[in-house]
Design a protein around this motif. Structure first.
Motif, PDB file in Angstrom:
ATOM      1  N   GLN A  43       0.782  -1.262  -0.020  1.00  0.00           N
ATOM      2  CA  GLN A  43       0.013   0.110   0.029  1.00  0.00           C
ATOM      3  C   GLN A  43       0.979   1.371   0.055  1.00  0.00           C
ATOM      4  O   GLN A  43       0.447   2.337  -0.327  1.00  0.00           O
ATOM      5  CB  GLN A  43      -0.962   0.096   1.065  1.00  0.00           C
ATOM      6  CG  GLN A  43      -2.054  -1.163   0.989  1.00  0.00           C
ATOM      7  CD  GLN A  43      -3.138  -1.108   1.871  1.00  0.00           C
ATOM      8  OE1 GLN A  43      -3.948  -0.298   2.280  1.00  0.00           O
ATOM      9  NE2 GLN A  43      -2.877  -2.166   2.903  1.00  0.00           N
ATOM     10  N   THR A  44       2.024   1.077   0.268  1.00  0.00           N
ATOM     11  CA  THR A  44       3.020   2.392   0.378  1.00  0.00           C
ATOM     12  C   THR A  44       4.271   1.915  -0.466  1.00  0.00           C
ATOM     13  O   THR A  44       5.069   2.795  -0.232  1.00  0.00           O
ATOM     14  CB  THR A  44       3.478   2.685   1.743  1.00  0.00           C
ATOM     15  OG1 THR A  44       3.945   1.793   2.570  1.00  0.00           O
ATOM     16  CG2 THR A  44       2.131   3.168   2.471  1.00  0.00           C
ATOM     17  N   GLY A  45       4.190   1.130  -1.466  1.00  0.00           N
ATOM     18  CA  GLY A  45       5.442   0.691  -2.481  1.00  0.00           C
ATOM     19  C   GLY A  45       6.579   0.214  -1.550  1.00  0.00           C
ATOM     20  O   GLY A  45       7.753   0.697  -1.956  1.00  0.00           O
ATOM     21  N   GLY A  46       6.362  -0.193  -0.473  1.00  0.00           N
ATOM     22  CA  GLY A  46       7.515  -0.773   0.330  1.00  0.00           C
ATOM     23  C   GLY A  46       8.006   0.331   1.401  1.00  0.00           C
ATOM     24  O   GLY A  46       8.928  -0.277   2.264  1.00  0.00           O
ATOM     25  N   ARG A  47       7.525   1.193   1.508  1.00  0.00           N
ATOM     26  CA  ARG A  47       8.314   2.207   2.495  1.00  0.00           C
ATOM     27  C   ARG A  47       7.211   2.146   3.859  1.00  0.00           C
ATOM     28  O   ARG A  47       6.152   1.514   3.502  1.00  0.00           O
ATOM     29  CB  ARG A  47       7.873   3.543   2.098  1.00  0.00           C
ATOM     30  CG  ARG A  47       8.712   3.963   0.687  1.00  0.00           C
ATOM     31  CD  ARG A  47       8.930   5.478   0.489  1.00  0.00           C
ATOM     32  NE  ARG A  47       9.326   6.133   1.667  1.00  0.00           N
ATOM     33  CZ  ARG A  47       9.988   7.283   1.559  1.00  0.00           C
ATOM     34  NH1 ARG A  47      10.479   7.821   0.580  1.00  0.00           N
ATOM     35  NH2 ARG A  47      10.452   7.812   2.761  1.00  0.00           N
ATOM     36  N   VAL A  48       7.828   2.673   4.777  1.00  0.00           N
ATOM     37  CA  VAL A  48       7.293   2.733   5.913  1.00  0.00           C
ATOM     38  C   VAL A  48       5.747   3.493   5.841  1.00  0.00           C
ATOM     39  O   VAL A  48       6.090   4.690   5.336  1.00  0.00           O
ATOM     40  CB  VAL A  48       7.889   2.978   7.272  1.00  0.00           C
ATOM     41  CG1 VAL A  48       7.064   3.240   8.445  1.00  0.00           C
ATOM     42  CG2 VAL A  48       9.190   1.941   7.396  1.00  0.00           C
ATOM     43  N   GLY A  49       4.653   2.971   6.209  1.00  0.00           N
ATOM     44  CA  GLY A  49       3.558   3.868   6.155  1.00  0.00           C
ATOM     45  C   GLY A  49       2.610   4.193   7.248  1.00  0.00           C
ATOM     46  O   GLY A  49       1.840   4.995   7.108  1.00  0.00           O
ATOM     47  N   TRP A  50       3.111   3.178   8.140  1.00  0.00           N
ATOM     48  CA  TRP A  50       2.506   3.511   9.459  1.00  0.00           C
ATOM     49  C   TRP A  50       3.321   3.474  10.804  1.00  0.00           C
ATOM     50  O   TRP A  50       4.321   3.058  10.624  1.00  0.00           O
ATOM     51  CB  TRP A  50       1.406   2.240   9.750  1.00  0.00           C
ATOM     52  CG  TRP A  50       0.232   2.263   8.791  1.00  0.00           C
ATOM     53  CD1 TRP A  50      -0.915   2.978   8.805  1.00  0.00           C
ATOM     54  CD2 TRP A  50       0.413   1.770   7.365  1.00  0.00           C
ATOM     55  NE1 TRP A  50      -1.677   2.960   7.487  1.00  0.00           N
ATOM     56  CE2 TRP A  50      -0.959   2.137   6.582  1.00  0.00           C
ATOM     57  CE3 TRP A  50       1.237   0.950   6.882  1.00  0.00           C
ATOM     58  CZ2 TRP A  50      -1.206   1.846   5.322  1.00  0.00           C
ATOM     59  CZ3 TRP A  50       0.973   0.489   5.496  1.00  0.00           C
ATOM     60  CH2 TRP A  50      -0.468   0.923   4.587  1.00  0.00           C
ATOM     61  N   PHE A  51       2.842   4.170  11.898  1.00  0.00           N
ATOM     62  CA  PHE A  51       3.750   4.360  12.834  1.00  0.00           C
ATOM     63  C   PHE A  51       2.932   4.258  14.111  1.00  0.00           C
ATOM     64  O   PHE A  51       2.153   4.768  14.330  1.00  0.00           O
ATOM     65  CB  PHE A  51       4.233   6.082  12.945  1.00  0.00           C
ATOM     66  CG  PHE A  51       4.995   6.122  11.384  1.00  0.00           C
ATOM     67  CD1 PHE A  51       6.343   6.218  11.545  1.00  0.00           C
ATOM     68  CD2 PHE A  51       4.174   6.554  10.377  1.00  0.00           C
ATOM     69  CE1 PHE A  51       7.091   6.476  10.446  1.00  0.00           C
ATOM     70  CE2 PHE A  51       5.123   7.011   9.289  1.00  0.00           C
ATOM     71  CZ  PHE A  51       6.457   6.868   9.288  1.00  0.00           C
ATOM     72  N   LEU A  52       3.553   2.963  14.727  1.00  0.00           N
ATOM     73  CA  LEU A  52       2.907   2.742  16.179  1.00  0.00           C
ATOM     74  C   LEU A  52       3.603   3.032  17.496  1.00  0.00           C
ATOM     75  O   LEU A  52       4.741   2.844  17.645  1.00  0.00           O
ATOM     76  CB  LEU A  52       2.793   1.177  16.178  1.00  0.00           C
ATOM     77  CG  LEU A  52       2.039   0.552  17.280  1.00  0.00           C
ATOM     78  CD1 LEU A  52       0.603   1.060  17.469  1.00  0.00           C
ATOM     79  CD2 LEU A  52       2.241  -1.170  17.250  1.00  0.00           C
ATOM     80  N   GLN A  53       2.947   4.432  17.785  1.00  0.00           N
ATOM     81  CA  GLN A  53       3.583   4.808  19.010  1.00  0.00           C
ATOM     82  C   GLN A  53       3.478   3.945  20.166  1.00  0.00           C
ATOM     83  O   GLN A  53       2.460   3.373  20.524  1.00  0.00           O
ATOM     84  CB  GLN A  53       2.688   6.145  19.186  1.00  0.00           C
ATOM     85  CG  GLN A  53       3.067   6.964  20.469  1.00  0.00           C
ATOM     86  CD  GLN A  53       4.499   7.475  20.305  1.00  0.00           C
ATOM     87  OE1 GLN A  53       4.879   7.991  19.328  1.00  0.00           O
ATOM     88  NE2 GLN A  53       5.335   7.312  21.604  1.00  0.00           N
ATOM     89  N   SER A  54       4.644   3.995  21.007  1.00  0.00           N
ATOM     90  CA  SER A  54       4.887   3.262  21.993  1.00  0.00           C
ATOM     91  C   SER A  54       5.335   4.063  23.475  1.00  0.00           C
ATOM     92  O   SER A  54       5.980   4.937  23.138  1.00  0.00           O
ATOM     93  CB  SER A  54       5.886   2.038  21.950  1.00  0.00           C
ATOM     94  OG  SER A  54       6.042   1.271  23.047  1.00  0.00           O
ATOM     95  N   ASP A  55       4.519   3.682  24.382  1.00  0.00           N
ATOM     96  CA  ASP A  55       4.799   4.420  25.891  1.00  0.00           C
ATOM     97  C   ASP A  55       5.965   3.457  26.372  1.00  0.00           C
ATOM     98  O   ASP A  55       6.724   3.825  27.340  1.00  0.00           O
ATOM     99  CB  ASP A  55       3.889   4.786  26.610  1.00  0.00           C
ATOM    100  CG  ASP A  55       2.999   5.689  26.184  1.00  0.00           C
ATOM    101  OD1 ASP A  55       3.416   6.639  25.392  1.00  0.00           O
ATOM    102  OD2 ASP A  55       1.716   5.701  26.128  1.00  0.00           O
ATOM    103  N   ASP A  56       6.279   2.111  26.156  1.00  0.00           N
ATOM    104  CA  ASP A  56       7.103   1.261  26.460  1.00  0.00           C
ATOM    105  C   ASP A  56       7.550   0.435  25.576  1.00  0.00           C
ATOM    106  O   ASP A  56       7.046  -0.829  25.320  1.00  0.00           O
ATOM    107  CB  ASP A  56       6.241   0.421  27.840  1.00  0.00           C
ATOM    108  CG  ASP A  56       7.323  -0.352  28.395  1.00  0.00           C
ATOM    109  OD1 ASP A  56       8.609  -0.743  28.057  1.00  0.00           O
ATOM    110  OD2 ASP A  56       6.815  -0.814  29.440  1.00  0.00           O
ATOM    111  N   PHE A  57       8.609   0.860  24.790  1.00  0.00           N
ATOM    112  CA  PHE A  57       9.057   0.177  23.570  1.00  0.00           C
ATOM    113  C   PHE A  57       9.592  -1.522  23.931  1.00  0.00           C
ATOM    114  O   PHE A  57       9.284  -2.319  23.350  1.00  0.00           O
ATOM    115  CB  PHE A  57      10.431   1.118  23.147  1.00  0.00           C
ATOM    116  CG  PHE A  57      10.938   0.292  21.713  1.00  0.00           C
ATOM    117  CD1 PHE A  57      10.515   0.738  20.641  1.00  0.00           C
ATOM    118  CD2 PHE A  57      11.847  -0.749  21.780  1.00  0.00           C
ATOM    119  CE1 PHE A  57      10.874   0.407  19.209  1.00  0.00           C
ATOM    120  CE2 PHE A  57      12.326  -1.309  20.504  1.00  0.00           C
ATOM    121  CZ  PHE A  57      11.740  -0.960  19.547  1.00  0.00           C
TER     122      PHE A  57
END
Length: 124
Positions: free
Chosen positions: A64-78
């Motif tokens: 859906q984004t041509g192989g690039r990172v398209g979504w970002f999952l925010q974490s408070d405790d990586f």
């Protein structure tokens, strides 16, 4: 809310709920084999999980984004989120790394889309 193409509603719900800790907001039958399925991350971002219905749509699943990172999952405790996701079988394509903005690692969803798991560093 953003549309996110998937091959199967139930498989996608399980991934987002169990691996990424999203909440299932809505799952309504809209007829004709279609459902209105909405999941939400802890930060409030929502995805409409849309089952691909033709060859053209199926061909874009995972691209859906041509192989690039398209979504970002925010974490408070990586560390905790990374460990839980890895135990669930999420494919991380790199080891966690430290950047000026925080801790990040790229992972792929079951369909091949690239995401960042990211914990932002507190502003000084």
């Amino acid at each position: 809310m953003t549309t996110f193409l998937v091959p199967d509603y139930d498989e996608a719900i399980a991934f987002f709920r169990d691996a990424l800790d999203f909440k299932l907001v809505e799952d309504s039958d809209v007829g004709g084999g279609k459902r209105w399925v909405v999941v939400a991350g802890a930060s409030g971002g929502r995805l409409l999980l849309a089952r691909a219905t033709d060859d053209r749509q199926r061909a874009t699943i995972g691209q859906q984004t041509g192989g690039r990172v398209g979504w970002f999952l925010q974490s408070d405790d990586f560390a905790s989120d990374h460990s839980r996701m890895a135990a669930w079988g999420v494919e991380f394509t790199e080891q966690p790394r430290q950047e000026a903005y925080g801790t990040v690692a790229v992972f792929k969803d079951p369909w091949g889309n690239a995401w960042d798991l990211i914990e932002h560093r507190e502003a000084a």
